[in-house]
Motif scaffolding. Structure first.
Motif, PDB file in Angstrom:
ATOM      1  N   ALA A   1     126.929  64.128  15.762  1.00  0.00           N
ATOM      2  CA  ALA A   1     125.780  64.198  14.863  1.00  0.00           C
ATOM      3  C   ALA A   1     125.436  65.633  14.481  1.00  0.00           C
ATOM      4  N   THR A   2     125.467  66.543  15.453  1.00  0.00           N
ATOM      5  CA  THR A   2     125.029  67.912  15.168  1.00  0.00           C
ATOM      6  C   THR A   2     126.164  68.794  14.659  1.00  0.00           C
ATOM      7  N   LYS A   3     127.383  68.286  14.756  1.00  0.00           N
ATOM      8  CA  LYS A   3     128.573  69.021  14.283  1.00  0.00           C
ATOM      9  C   LYS A   3     128.731  70.377  14.971  1.00  0.00           C
ATOM     10  N   ILE A   4     128.210  70.505  16.195  1.00  0.00           N
ATOM     11  CA  ILE A   4     128.457  71.755  16.920  1.00  0.00           C
ATOM     12  C   ILE A   4     129.866  71.739  17.465  1.00  0.00           C
ATOM     13  N   PHE A   5     130.386  72.908  17.774  1.00  0.00           N
ATOM     14  CA  PHE A   5     131.726  73.070  18.350  1.00  0.00           C
ATOM     15  C   PHE A   5     132.771  72.269  17.580  1.00  0.00           C
ATOM     16  N   GLY A   6     132.742  72.362  16.281  1.00  0.00           N
ATOM     17  CA  GLY A   6     133.762  71.697  15.485  1.00  0.00           C
ATOM     18  C   GLY A   6     133.485  70.235  15.188  1.00  0.00           C
ATOM     19  N   GLY A   7     132.394  69.696  15.700  1.00  0.00           N
ATOM     20  CA  GLY A   7     132.020  68.320  15.378  1.00  0.00           C
ATOM     21  C   GLY A   7     133.130  67.338  15.676  1.00  0.00           C
ATOM     22  N   THR A   8     133.357  66.419  14.713  1.00  0.00           N
ATOM     23  CA  THR A   8     134.369  65.385  14.947  1.00  0.00           C
ATOM     24  C   THR A   8     135.784  65.961  14.935  1.00  0.00           C
ATOM     25  N   GLU A   9     135.946  67.100  14.249  1.00  0.00           N
ATOM     26  CA  GLU A   9     137.278  67.703  14.162  1.00  0.00           C
ATOM     27  C   GLU A   9     137.714  68.309  15.494  1.00  0.00           C
ATOM     28  N   GLY A  10     136.748  68.814  16.243  1.00  0.00           N
ATOM     29  CA  GLY A  10     137.071  69.494  17.487  1.00  0.00           C
ATOM     30  C   GLY A  10     137.547  70.904  17.228  1.00  0.00           C
ATOM     31  N   LEU A  11     137.895  71.589  18.292  1.00  0.00           N
ATOM     32  CA  LEU A  11     138.425  72.943  18.179  1.00  0.00           C
ATOM     33  C   LEU A  11     139.924  72.872  18.447  1.00  0.00           C
ATOM     34  N   SER A  12     140.720  73.313  17.476  1.00  0.00           N
ATOM     35  CA  SER A  12     142.164  73.246  17.717  1.00  0.00           C
ATOM     36  C   SER A  12     142.750  74.657  17.659  1.00  0.00           C
ATOM     37  N   GLY A  13     144.020  74.758  17.965  1.00  0.00           N
ATOM     38  CA  GLY A  13     144.705  76.041  17.947  1.00  0.00           C
ATOM     39  C   GLY A  13     144.261  76.973  19.055  1.00  0.00           C
ATOM     40  N   LEU A  14     143.884  76.410  20.181  1.00  0.00           N
ATOM     41  CA  LEU A  14     143.456  77.253  21.307  1.00  0.00           C
ATOM     42  C   LEU A  14     144.667  77.921  21.934  1.00  0.00           C
TER      43      LEU A  14
ATOM     44  N   TYR B   1     146.816  70.973  25.820  1.00  0.00           N
ATOM     45  CA  TYR B   1     146.867  70.350  24.494  1.00  0.00           C
ATOM     46  C   TYR B   1     146.455  71.309  23.373  1.00  0.00           C
ATOM     47  N   ARG B   2     145.950  72.448  23.707  1.00  0.00           N
ATOM     48  CA  ARG B   2     145.469  73.456  22.753  1.00  0.00           C
ATOM     49  C   ARG B   2     144.377  72.894  21.859  1.00  0.00           C
ATOM     50  N   PHE B   3     143.674  71.897  22.359  1.00  0.00           N
ATOM     51  CA  PHE B   3     142.691  71.207  21.527  1.00  0.00           C
ATOM     52  C   PHE B   3     141.562  70.686  22.409  1.00  0.00           C
ATOM     53  N   VAL B   4     140.340  70.767  21.887  1.00  0.00           N
ATOM     54  CA  VAL B   4     139.250  70.068  22.565  1.00  0.00           C
ATOM     55  C   VAL B   4     138.407  69.380  21.504  1.00  0.00           C
ATOM     56  N   GLY B   5     138.059  68.135  21.760  1.00  0.00           N
ATOM     57  CA  GLY B   5     137.268  67.375  20.793  1.00  0.00           C
ATOM     58  C   GLY B   5     136.550  66.229  21.474  1.00  0.00           C
ATOM     59  N   MET B   6     135.944  65.383  20.667  1.00  0.00           N
ATOM     60  CA  MET B   6     135.141  64.297  21.225  1.00  0.00           C
ATOM     61  C   MET B   6     135.867  63.388  22.213  1.00  0.00           C
TER      62      MET B   6
END
Lengths: 334, 248
Positions: free
Chosen positions: A152-165, A244-249
């Motif tokens: 809902a708040t779209k923090i930390f990349g929201g539904t997309e998540g943070l990729s390319g870590l 996974y170089r990725f974090v998301g919901m």
């Protein structure tokens, strides 16, 4: 003459627990084998597996850590239904630190384990005084809630998540960090639970009022146990993020809550070894059943029910009993 | 009425009851006297069938294996393998030790739950029956059972087993933790149970002094073995019993 089955400790078990163990190879082997063989298998397994199954082995180790963390809580009288909270908190902590501040994974992982663990502990502080099902309900709800908050708040990349870590420098390094963590957690916490400190924790589970009567502040001990368990879970989450170089919901998904419980129930609660064994059985099985898609959750559920009803002691305790005791028919004498 | 033949109960390798035989006639009060860990509660659990349930649960858990040998005959019928609920239907009712009640329900509700097996009209009768024996319960009708004192809970626990209208009432340590006055009241109630309602009572107790005068016959067990048997009078005059249980 009537007969009944008798259960007796094996002679070798009794001997090998004593100083005489050192007098014969057989007894030394009997004593050491259940400890050395699993460790050797954990260490050598990645060398013989192919690329795909190495990945599976990584998630086995992660789920084994989550199952151990669940077992720590359950042995201290807190039944958690939300290991995903610890896992997701660790994953987001390391992901955010790496993505926004560019900190190297070698620092984010330990920081995420400690900070993530601390955040989870603080979040659960208000329910620590409640007993029984209330704690479970709250732990179940918080990860689901956090998932929606991020959406809902779209923090930390929201539904997309943070990729390319950032990723750890070599796949062998990440593999062996996880394996070492699993071995350390398994044997370290086994040791902790048999020490005086662990005795207090199991005491809280058995009868918290008696522990209070002994002049011990049970809430302080519960906080410590909660922190230890959530730090273990957060560490697993942080590792997984960098693999996974990725974090998301999805890190707050129900899988991470249910599978550890199923693993402990299959393997056997109260020993940590059972938790690891359960993860070693369930994760590869569920990987083999990947084609089933969403039905996999059903499959964990069925496993859970079958073992809770039919074999509540779990596989590990069954094997351990066969290893240390034998049965024979004895005459009932009067 | 009930006959126990060569009962042996093992908890794994430990022998809880060793070759125990007893017989209870209609309308008797029979006492089983023994110290802690003598096997009194095991006997009660075996008679009421609870041990069958315990055995199944322990087996699944992989815990202690419970083995039962011997026969229990109730009016000539072998009930050794019968489930606890069927035994209650037949009229064998156990009031367990440490007076377990439903703490969240009121006294009246507790009595109603206990009578679930019977018809409405029978429950009403049964509750009156319990009130007649323990008039103190009437005033506590609406109180939560968890807030009652130990003695009141004990009365309630026995009252609950009375609602089912037992033919054979098994009382497991009914005097445990009660004051001498309450003990006397309870012993009187047991006598009235026999005189007014013709219920057969089997009572176990480690504190023999208040029980011995009222029992018709008694069995003394030690470590699961029958050591002595006789009428209440005989037991009271026995020098060994005097030394062990009266401290004379």
């Amino acid at each position: 003459m009537k007969k009944r089955k008798e259960r007796i400790d094996r002679g070798i078990k009794v001997r090998s627990e004593d100083i005489f163990a050192l007098s014969s190879w057989r007894e030394m082997l009997y004593f050491a084998a259940p400890r050395v063989i699993p460790v050797a298998v954990f260490i050598l397994l990645p060398l013989v597996l192919g690329d795909y199954w190495q990945r599976v082995y990584l998630s086995v180790a992660v789920f084994a850590l989550l199952a151990i963390s669940w077992d720590i809580l359950s042995q201290s009288g807190m039944i958690s239904l939300g290991q995903a909270l610890f896992f997701g908190m660790g994953a987001y902590c390391s992901g955010v630190l790496n993505h926004y501040f560019g900190i190297s994974p070698f620092l984010t992982i330990p920081i995420a384990a400690v900070v993530g663990g601390a955040i989870c502990t603080v979040m659960l502080l208000p329910v620590l005084r409640l007993r029984g099902v209330y704690f479970s309900m709250v732990t179940l709800i918080i990860p689901l809630m956090l998932e929606r908050v991020i959406e809902a708040t779209k923090i930390f990349g929201g539904t997309e998540g943070l990729s390319g870590l950032d990723v750890l420098p070599s796949k062998w390094l990440e593999m062996y960090i996880l394996v070492a963590a699993m071995i350390a957690a398994l044997f370290g916490f086994r040791r902790m639970m048999t020490s005086d400190y662990g005795l207090v924790l199991t005491g809280i589970k058995d009868n918290d009022r008696s522990v209070m009567n002994a002049g011990i502040n049970i809430y302080w001990f519960k906080i410590q146990a909660l922190f230890i368990a959530s730090a273990v879970g957060a560490f697993a989450g942080a590792m997984m993020t960098h693999v996974y170089r990725f974090v998301g919901m999805p890190v707050f998904a129900l899988d991470y809550s249910i599978l550890p419980i199923a693993a402990v129930m299959v393997g056997g609660p109260g020993s940590f070894a059972g938790a690891v064994l359960g993860a070693f059985i369930l994760v590869p099985l569920s990987e083999a059943l990947r084609a089933l898609g969403g039905l996999r959750i059903v499959f964990y559920g069925v496993f859970l029910v079958v073992f809770v009803v039919g074999m509540p002691e779990g596989i590990f305790h069954f094997i351990a009993r066969k290893y240390s005791q034998f049965e024979r028919w004895a005459e009932v004498d009067k | 009425m009930i006959e126990v033949q060569n009962l042996m109960v093992f908890f794994e390798n430990a022998l809880a009851l060793n070759d125990f035989s007893m017989k209870i006639e209609d309308g008797e009060i029979v006492g089983v006297i023994g110290s802690n860990s003598a096997g009194k509660t095991t006997l009660m659990n075996t008679l009421s069938g609870l041990i069958i349930d315990m055995r199944v649960k322990e087996k699944r858990k992989g815990g202690e294996r419970i083995t039962v040998y011997g026969k229990i005959l109730y009016r000539g019928e072998d009930i050794s393998g019968m489930s606890p609920s069927d035994r209650v239907r037949k009229g064998i009712v156990l009031s367990r030790e440490r007076h377990p009640v439903f703490p969240e329900s009121s006294v009246l509700e507790n009595l109603k739950i206990a009578g679930y097996l019977r018809k409405q009209s029978e429950i009403r009768e049964g509750i009156e029956y319990a009130y007649r024996l323990f008039p103190a319960l009437v005033a506590l009708k609406r109180r939560k059972a968890g807030f009652l004192s130990g003695g009141e809970q004990q009365m309630l626990a026995i009252g609950m087993s009375l609602v089912v209208r037992p033919k054979l009432l098994l009382l497991d340590e009914p005097l445990l933790g009660l004051s001498p006055m309450l003990q006397k009241m309870l012993v009187d109630a047991i006598c009235r149970l026999k005189d007014e309602f013709g219920t057969t009572v089997l009572v176990t107790e480690q504190f023999a002094r208040p029980v011995l005068p009222i029992i018709d016959r008694g069995y003394v067990i030690e470590n699961g073995m029958l050591t002595l048997t006789g009428t209440g009078r005989e037991l009271m005059d026995n020098p060994e019993i005097k030394a062990a249980y009266f401290g004379i």
